[in-house]
Every structure is written in structure tokens, then in C-alpha cells.
Design a protein around this motif. Structure first.
Motif, PDB file in Angstrom:
ATOM      1  N   PHE A 130       0.791  -1.264   0.094  1.00  0.00           N
ATOM      2  CA  PHE A 130       0.044  -0.046  -0.182  1.00  0.00           C
ATOM      3  C   PHE A 130       0.776   1.237  -0.077  1.00  0.00           C
ATOM      4  O   PHE A 130       1.984   1.311   0.643  1.00  0.00           O
ATOM      5  N   GLU A 131       0.252   2.185  -0.533  1.00  0.00           N
ATOM      6  CA  GLU A 131       1.078   3.603  -0.689  1.00  0.00           C
ATOM      7  C   GLU A 131       1.129   4.024   0.635  1.00  0.00           C
ATOM      8  O   GLU A 131       0.284   3.864   1.637  1.00  0.00           O
ATOM      9  N   GLY A 132       2.180   4.588   1.216  1.00  0.00           N
ATOM     10  CA  GLY A 132       2.434   5.197   2.536  1.00  0.00           C
ATOM     11  C   GLY A 132       2.981   4.126   3.367  1.00  0.00           C
ATOM     12  O   GLY A 132       3.151   4.314   4.610  1.00  0.00           O
ATOM     13  N   ALA A 133       3.201   2.826   2.773  1.00  0.00           N
ATOM     14  CA  ALA A 133       3.694   1.682   3.686  1.00  0.00           C
ATOM     15  C   ALA A 133       4.934   1.780   4.194  1.00  0.00           C
ATOM     16  O   ALA A 133       5.788   2.269   3.227  1.00  0.00           O
ATOM     17  N   TYR A 134       5.306   1.265   5.350  1.00  0.00           N
ATOM     18  CA  TYR A 134       6.861   0.939   5.773  1.00  0.00           C
ATOM     19  C   TYR A 134       7.015  -0.200   6.448  1.00  0.00           C
ATOM     20  O   TYR A 134       6.306  -0.539   7.304  1.00  0.00           O
ATOM     21  N   HIS A 135       7.448  -1.179   5.855  1.00  0.00           N
ATOM     22  CA  HIS A 135       7.804  -2.620   6.432  1.00  0.00           C
ATOM     23  C   HIS A 135       9.292  -2.868   6.573  1.00  0.00           C
ATOM     24  O   HIS A 135       9.722  -3.903   7.043  1.00  0.00           O
ATOM     25  N   ALA A 193      -1.409  -0.405  -3.947  1.00  0.00           N
ATOM     26  CA  ALA A 193      -2.699   0.253  -3.967  1.00  0.00           C
ATOM     27  C   ALA A 193      -2.831   1.454  -3.114  1.00  0.00           C
ATOM     28  O   ALA A 193      -2.095   1.491  -2.018  1.00  0.00           O
ATOM     29  N   PRO A 194      -3.893   2.535  -3.256  1.00  0.00           N
ATOM     30  CA  PRO A 194      -3.665   3.411  -2.482  1.00  0.00           C
ATOM     31  C   PRO A 194      -4.379   3.061  -1.188  1.00  0.00           C
ATOM     32  O   PRO A 194      -5.269   2.263  -1.003  1.00  0.00           O
ATOM     33  N   TYR A 195      -3.958   3.504   0.081  1.00  0.00           N
ATOM     34  CA  TYR A 195      -4.239   3.176   1.461  1.00  0.00           C
ATOM     35  C   TYR A 195      -5.690   4.346   1.777  1.00  0.00           C
ATOM     36  O   TYR A 195      -5.661   5.420   1.110  1.00  0.00           O
ATOM     37  N   ALA A 196      -6.312   3.968   2.722  1.00  0.00           N
ATOM     38  CA  ALA A 196      -7.357   4.903   3.119  1.00  0.00           C
ATOM     39  C   ALA A 196      -6.842   5.890   3.899  1.00  0.00           C
ATOM     40  O   ALA A 196      -6.913   6.061   5.171  1.00  0.00           O
ATOM     41  N   TYR A 197      -6.214   7.044   3.180  1.00  0.00           N
ATOM     42  CA  TYR A 197      -5.656   8.201   3.835  1.00  0.00           C
ATOM     43  C   TYR A 197      -6.619   9.268   3.647  1.00  0.00           C
ATOM     44  O   TYR A 197      -6.548  10.030   2.776  1.00  0.00           O
ATOM     45  N   ARG A 250      -6.069  12.944   2.867  1.00  0.00           N
ATOM     46  CA  ARG A 250      -5.748  13.291   1.470  1.00  0.00           C
ATOM     47  C   ARG A 250      -6.090  11.967   0.541  1.00  0.00           C
ATOM     48  O   ARG A 250      -5.370  11.313   0.091  1.00  0.00           O
ATOM     49  N   CYS A 251      -7.574  11.854   0.522  1.00  0.00           N
ATOM     50  CA  CYS A 251      -8.053  10.887  -0.183  1.00  0.00           C
ATOM     51  C   CYS A 251      -7.562  10.702  -1.601  1.00  0.00           C
ATOM     52  O   CYS A 251      -7.802  11.508  -2.300  1.00  0.00           O
ATOM     53  N   PRO A 252      -6.944   9.377  -1.860  1.00  0.00           N
ATOM     54  CA  PRO A 252      -6.505   9.296  -3.174  1.00  0.00           C
ATOM     55  C   PRO A 252      -7.579   9.223  -4.322  1.00  0.00           C
ATOM     56  O   PRO A 252      -7.175   9.398  -5.303  1.00  0.00           O
ATOM     57  N   PHE A 253      -8.963   9.146  -3.917  1.00  0.00           N
ATOM     58  CA  PHE A 253      -9.915   9.248  -4.695  1.00  0.00           C
ATOM     59  C   PHE A 253     -10.705  10.638  -4.729  1.00  0.00           C
ATOM     60  O   PHE A 253     -11.676  10.788  -5.168  1.00  0.00           O
ATOM     61  N   GLY A 254     -10.102  11.561  -4.194  1.00  0.00           N
ATOM     62  CA  GLY A 254     -10.579  12.932  -4.067  1.00  0.00           C
ATOM     63  C   GLY A 254     -11.747  13.050  -3.161  1.00  0.00           C
ATOM     64  O   GLY A 254     -12.557  14.131  -3.522  1.00  0.00           O
ATOM     65  N   LYS A 255     -12.053  12.204  -2.152  1.00  0.00           N
ATOM     66  CA  LYS A 255     -13.331  12.390  -1.427  1.00  0.00           C
ATOM     67  C   LYS A 255     -13.122  13.119  -0.098  1.00  0.00           C
ATOM     68  O   LYS A 255     -13.708  12.732   0.702  1.00  0.00           O
ATOM     69  N   ASP A 256     -11.852  13.867  -0.061  1.00  0.00           N
ATOM     70  CA  ASP A 256     -11.576  14.317   1.404  1.00  0.00           C
ATOM     71  C   ASP A 256     -12.282  15.334   1.771  1.00  0.00           C
ATOM     72  O   ASP A 256     -12.150  15.953   2.789  1.00  0.00           O
ATOM     73  N   ASP A 257     -13.378  15.808   1.127  1.00  0.00           N
ATOM     74  CA  ASP A 257     -14.361  17.005   1.452  1.00  0.00           C
ATOM     75  C   ASP A 257     -15.630  16.451   2.271  1.00  0.00           C
ATOM     76  O   ASP A 257     -16.166  17.197   2.983  1.00  0.00           O
ATOM     77  N   GLY A 258     -15.822  14.946   1.993  1.00  0.00           N
ATOM     78  CA  GLY A 258     -16.784  14.610   2.712  1.00  0.00           C
ATOM     79  C   GLY A 258     -16.728  13.842   4.075  1.00  0.00           C
ATOM     80  O   GLY A 258     -15.520  14.148   4.452  1.00  0.00           O
ATOM     81  N   ASP A 275     -20.044   9.019   4.672  1.00  0.00           N
ATOM     82  CA  ASP A 275     -20.585   8.737   3.398  1.00  0.00           C
ATOM     83  C   ASP A 275     -19.579   7.975   2.573  1.00  0.00           C
ATOM     84  O   ASP A 275     -19.894   7.952   1.346  1.00  0.00           O
ATOM     85  N   CYS A 276     -18.261   7.654   2.896  1.00  0.00           N
ATOM     86  CA  CYS A 276     -17.320   7.071   2.225  1.00  0.00           C
ATOM     87  C   CYS A 276     -17.776   5.629   1.371  1.00  0.00           C
ATOM     88  O   CYS A 276     -18.406   4.814   2.191  1.00  0.00           O
ATOM     89  N   CYS A 277     -17.665   5.657   0.227  1.00  0.00           N
ATOM     90  CA  CYS A 277     -17.997   4.351  -0.267  1.00  0.00           C
ATOM     91  C   CYS A 277     -16.688   3.623  -0.569  1.00  0.00           C
ATOM     92  O   CYS A 277     -16.742   2.611  -1.483  1.00  0.00           O
ATOM     93  N   MET A 278     -15.773   3.649   0.164  1.00  0.00           N
ATOM     94  CA  MET A 278     -14.404   2.975  -0.024  1.00  0.00           C
ATOM     95  C   MET A 278     -14.036   2.766  -1.350  1.00  0.00           C
ATOM     96  O   MET A 278     -13.763   1.267  -1.496  1.00  0.00           O
ATOM     97  N   GLN A 279     -13.620   3.665  -1.877  1.00  0.00           N
ATOM     98  CA  GLN A 279     -13.327   3.386  -3.223  1.00  0.00           C
ATOM     99  C   GLN A 279     -11.866   2.575  -3.350  1.00  0.00           C
ATOM    100  O   GLN A 279     -11.531   2.219  -4.208  1.00  0.00           O
ATOM    101  N   CYS A 280     -11.227   3.129  -2.059  1.00  0.00           N
ATOM    102  CA  CYS A 280      -9.794   2.512  -2.071  1.00  0.00           C
ATOM    103  C   CYS A 280      -9.973   0.930  -1.979  1.00  0.00           C
ATOM    104  O   CYS A 280      -9.141   0.350  -2.588  1.00  0.00           O
TER     105      CYS A 280
END
Ligand SMILES: Cc1ncc(COP(=O)(O)O)c(C=O)c1O
Length: 460
Positions: free
Chosen positions: A156-161, A190-194, A197-205, A209-214
């Protein structure tokens, strides 16, 4: 136990400029003899001498409140007395035993299986390899490959392992990877549920109501014959992302990923190396969503008070490999195991996860208030004592303010509070204190943090 007794009572106490003369001397020796690769002591130029509970003293006698906790290692606090007692008892008996059964190993493996999350509880096996978190990640992926006979990994994006070749391949930070390619093949991100900064541009809602596009994105990767991603050996995910910026996804996220993993028969590896062992208010962070991993990686707090130890816990049915498929000289470090067992007992005895949850809420409340009056703080998030404060130049554009975060870190340590940075843009101040932090220390640490933020805003 009153956690007050575990820490220095007078923290923070700053008696010299930071770094003081003894720290400067120590840092100069380090610079002369240790590789340039050292990083923490360049960001926080201090040489430490002693630690107690949630406080740490440098060589000049300055006492800091430790909101960093050795990068999330010291869950039960520096030099926890119960753990020290177990260490002292073990170190005069037996310290190293390869993978032969020893009392501390038997204690620890039985305990890990007994506290494992969800359906793993009492139905899992533990295995050890090398002593660091990266080693555990490598081992978990190796076992997933053995079981599936596939090679790829969905990360996932943002991951550190971690930093070993495999663990680095599954981590997203470009600066860590760019001079060392190629790493492992068939690793996809894959994009993480950040949500900030929603990777799907939903960070205003609202997240409700999130439909979990990630999650849908991951499903599509697996389902679409032309996604370009061959079904991988594993999906590897942090239940809460640590180095990525203390990113807490909605609880549904991990539960939905679990469903996708089941749908496509992809083993789910949950990396609990940073979020696990009580830090987020439950023993394991995946428990907040009721998710049971197929494999789970542990390290950091597992060695009690900083003894190097890592482990993988897997569902019994994954334990298919023959003896010797995964080995390692130090997988029988009896002192580390005794320390880890004592630390888990301490957590249980003192309900440390509950304490982390309660104190974390108190800290978040104060940070929210600070955010309201601040130009720089764009987001405050966290769970338990895994907290992130994201600095931005502008709250509307969310342009990252790494320099402000860095300056706040400097102001903090010069006044007696240790904090570190993380995040996609290194603009997130992270709190990972020992879980034995008291309300008093938390409040005093937050006073230092708030002063540092205000000073930075005045001087910008
Ligand atoms: C989630 C996670 N996984 C793996 C690692 C790697 O652990 P180590 O540095 O012990 O190799 C880290 C280290 O920060 C981590 O946070």
C-alpha cells in the motif's frame, strides 16, 4: 501500579542548551567513527544516558519527556522494572539456544497464541527468524509464497515494512528505494485509506458517506483480467500506518480488505510491528475492526524494553513448510523472549491498552483545540498512543509544510520533548510515547508542543 513512579518526576528539565557539551562531544565521536548513514541523531542531536518510563535523560543531565519511545519500541517504558527483573533472572541462566525449546520461548509462544487476534486465538503458530521487524515481514511473505506458490505482493501507498530487500520492496518511500533498484519483482501498490488526502478526491465528505473506493480499487485489481497485476502471494497491510504518518483508516477498511482477500484467496498479512502490542488501545490494531489476519508480524515492543526480537504468528493451516525452510541464528534469544513475555504480562496486569486508549483520547482532544487556533495544523489523527499531527502551509490547498514540522521538532527537543516526523511528505509530527505515559507527563509534553507550534507560527 502508579505509572508516575516509573518516570523521572521532574521532566522536562533542561539544564544546558540542547545539545549540551557532553552530547556535542559524543555526537562528534559518532560522526568520526560511525557511518554517515545514521539519521535520528542528525535530526535530534542528543546523546542519551539513561531512560525511565516515559522520560529520558541525556549525557548533560537534561531530562526529556519521550513522545517517541524508541520509534514505538518502549511500550512498557524505558527500563521497566518488571521486565528488568525477568531479564536479570534469565541472563544468568541461559541466553542463547537457537530454536531449542527454552522456558522463555515456551512462555512467549503460548502467550502469543493465547492473545492472538480474532480467529487466530488458540489456532495459530509462531515462528521466529532474524531479530528485526524487516525479518518478520520477509518471513511472513515467504510463508505466503510457499502456501500459494505465487510470487507477487500487493502493498500500500504510505507503507513502511523495513529495509531488507524484500521489506524495502513492499515499502512505498521512493527516497529509500531509488538507488537500490531492482528489488523484488511483482510488487504493486494500492492507495491506502488516507482520508485527509483521499486518493480518490473524496476528502471533503465525512468518512461516513465514504464508499470505500480504495477497497473497490483493490477488488478491481484482482478481478480485472487486464489490471496488469497477477494474483499475488499476499496482501500486506498495516492496520494503522505508522511511518506513513499515523494514518488511521476507517474501521471498515481493514474488514473490507479482509473480504476482498477471501474473495480472491489472497493471504492477508497484517503488519502489527508498530501498531501492535497495546499501542492503539487493543492488544493488536486489527482488533478494532474485528479482522483476523492470516499472518501477523510483530517486533518493536516484542522484545520488552528494546531487546531485538521479531516473530510471525500464522493461522495453523498456513504452517505447511518443512523443518528448516526458514532459519536464523538468533531465533532463540532467551533474554529477549523473557523480556517480551514479562512486558506482555505487565501490559495485561496494568491494562495498558485501556490506559493508552484513554490517554490518547485526552491528547487528541487537546490537539484538536490546538488545531483550531493554528495556521499550520491541517489534521490531527490517531488511535491510542499512535498519534499524528499533519503540518500544511495552507489548510485549503493542504500543501505540506515539512520545514514547519522540522522546526517544531527542534523547538520541542530544545525545551525537553522528543518527537519525530513521518508522513508522505515528512510533514507529520508523530507521537509514539511509552504507554506508561502519565496524564501529568502528557499534559506537560503537550504544553511544550503547543508552545513550539505557537512560536513557529509567530516566527514564520
Ligand atoms: C510497520 C513496520 N513494519 C516493519 C518495520 C521494520 O522494522 P525494523 O526497523 O525492526 O526492521 C517497521 C519499522 O519502523 C514498521 O513500522
Amino acid at each position: 501500579m502508579p505509572f508516575e513512579e516509573l518516570s523521572y518526576p521532574d521532566a522536562p528539565k533542561i539544564v544546558t542548551a540542547v545539545p549540551g557539551p557532553k552530547s556535542r562531544e559524543a555526537l562528534a565521536i559518532q560522526q568520526r567513527f560511525e557511518s554517515n548513514v545514521v539519521s535520528y541523531s542528525k535530526a535530534i542531536p542528543v546523546a542519551f544516558e539513561e531512560g525511565r518510563g516515559a522520560t529520558i535523560k541525556d549525557m548533560d543531565g537534561n531530562v526529556f519527556i519521550d513522545f517517541f519511545g524508541g520509534a514505538g519500541v518502549l511500550n512498557v517504558g524505558h527500563c521497566n522494572p518488571d521486565v528488568l527483573e525477568a531479564v536479570r533472572a534469565q541472563e544468568t541462566k541461559l541466553t542463547h539456544a537457537l530454536d531449542f525449546p527454552t522456558r522463555p520461548k515456551l512462555d512467549l509462544i503460548q502467550k502469543l497464541v493465547a492473545i492472538a487476534p480474532g480467529g487466530m486465538r488458540d489456532h495459530s503458530k509462531v515462528f521466529f527468524g532474524g531479530p528485526t521487524g524487516s525479518d518478520a515481514v520477509e518471513a511472513a511473505v515467504k510463508l505466503a509464497k510457499f502456501n500459494t506458490k505465487r510470487i507477487g505482493v500487493l502493498a500500500f501507498e504510505g507503507a513502511y515494512h523495513g529495509m531488507t530487500s524484500g521489506a524495502l520492496a513492499f515499502s512505498s518511500g521512493k527516497k529509500f528505494k531509488e538507488n537500490f533498484l531492482p528489488l523484488l519483482p511483482e510488487v504493486h501498490f494500492a492507495p491506502y485509506a488516507y482520508c485527509y488526502r483521499c486518493p480518490f478526491g473524496k476528502d471533503d465528505g465525512s468518512p461516513d458517506d465514504c464508499c470505500m473506493q480504495c477497497v473497490e480499487h483493490v477488488r478491481r485489481i484482482f478481478e480485472d483480467p487486464h489490471s496488469g497485476v497477477v494474483t499475488p502471494a499476499a496482501m500486506l497491510v498495516e492496520a494503522i500506518q505508522g511511518e506513513g504518518g499515523s494514518i488511521v483508516p476507517p474501521d471498515r477498511y481493514l474488514a473490507e480488505l479482509r473480504k476482498v482477500a477471501d474473495e480472491f484467496a489472497v493471504p492477508l498479512i497484517v503488519d502489527e510491528i508498530q501498531a501492535g502490542l497495546g499501542r492503539t488501545g487493543k492488544m493488536f490494531a486489527c482488533e478494532h475492526s474485528g479482522t483476523t489476519p492470516d499472518l501477523m508480524t510483530l517486533s518493536k515492543g516484542l522484545g520488552g524494553i528494546g531487546y531485538p526480537l521479531s516473530a510471525c504468528v500464522c493461522r495453523e493451516e498456513y504452517d505447511t513448510w518443512p523443518p528448516g525452510s526458514h532459519i536464523g541464528t538468533f531465533r532463540g534469544q532467551a533474554v529477549a523472549m523473557a523480556a517480551g513475555f514479562a512486558a506482555i504480562n505487565f501490559m495485561e496486569k496494568h491494562q495498558l491498552p485501556d490506559h493508552a486508549m484513554t490517554l490518547g483520547k485526552r491528547i487528541l482532544k487537546r490537539l484538536e483545540e490546538l488545531k483550531e487556533g493554528s495556521r499550520y495544523i491541517g489534521d490531527v489523527r490517531g488511535r491510542g498512543l499512535m498519534i499524528g499531527i499533519e503540518f500544511v502551509r495552507d489548510k485549503t490547498t493542504k500543501k505540506p509544510a515539512e520545514d514547519a514540522a522540522r522546526e517544531v521538532r527542534r523547538r520541542c527537543y530544545s525545551k525537553g520533548l522528543i518527537v519525530e516526523l513521518g508522513g508522505h511528505y515528512n510533514n507529520v509530527v508523530r507521537f509514539l510515547p511509552p504507554l506508561v505515559l502519565t496524564e501529568g507527563l502528557a499534559d506537560r509534553g503537550l504544553d511544550v508542543f503547543a508552545d513550539s507550534v505557537r512560536e513557529q507560527e509567530r516566527n514564520r
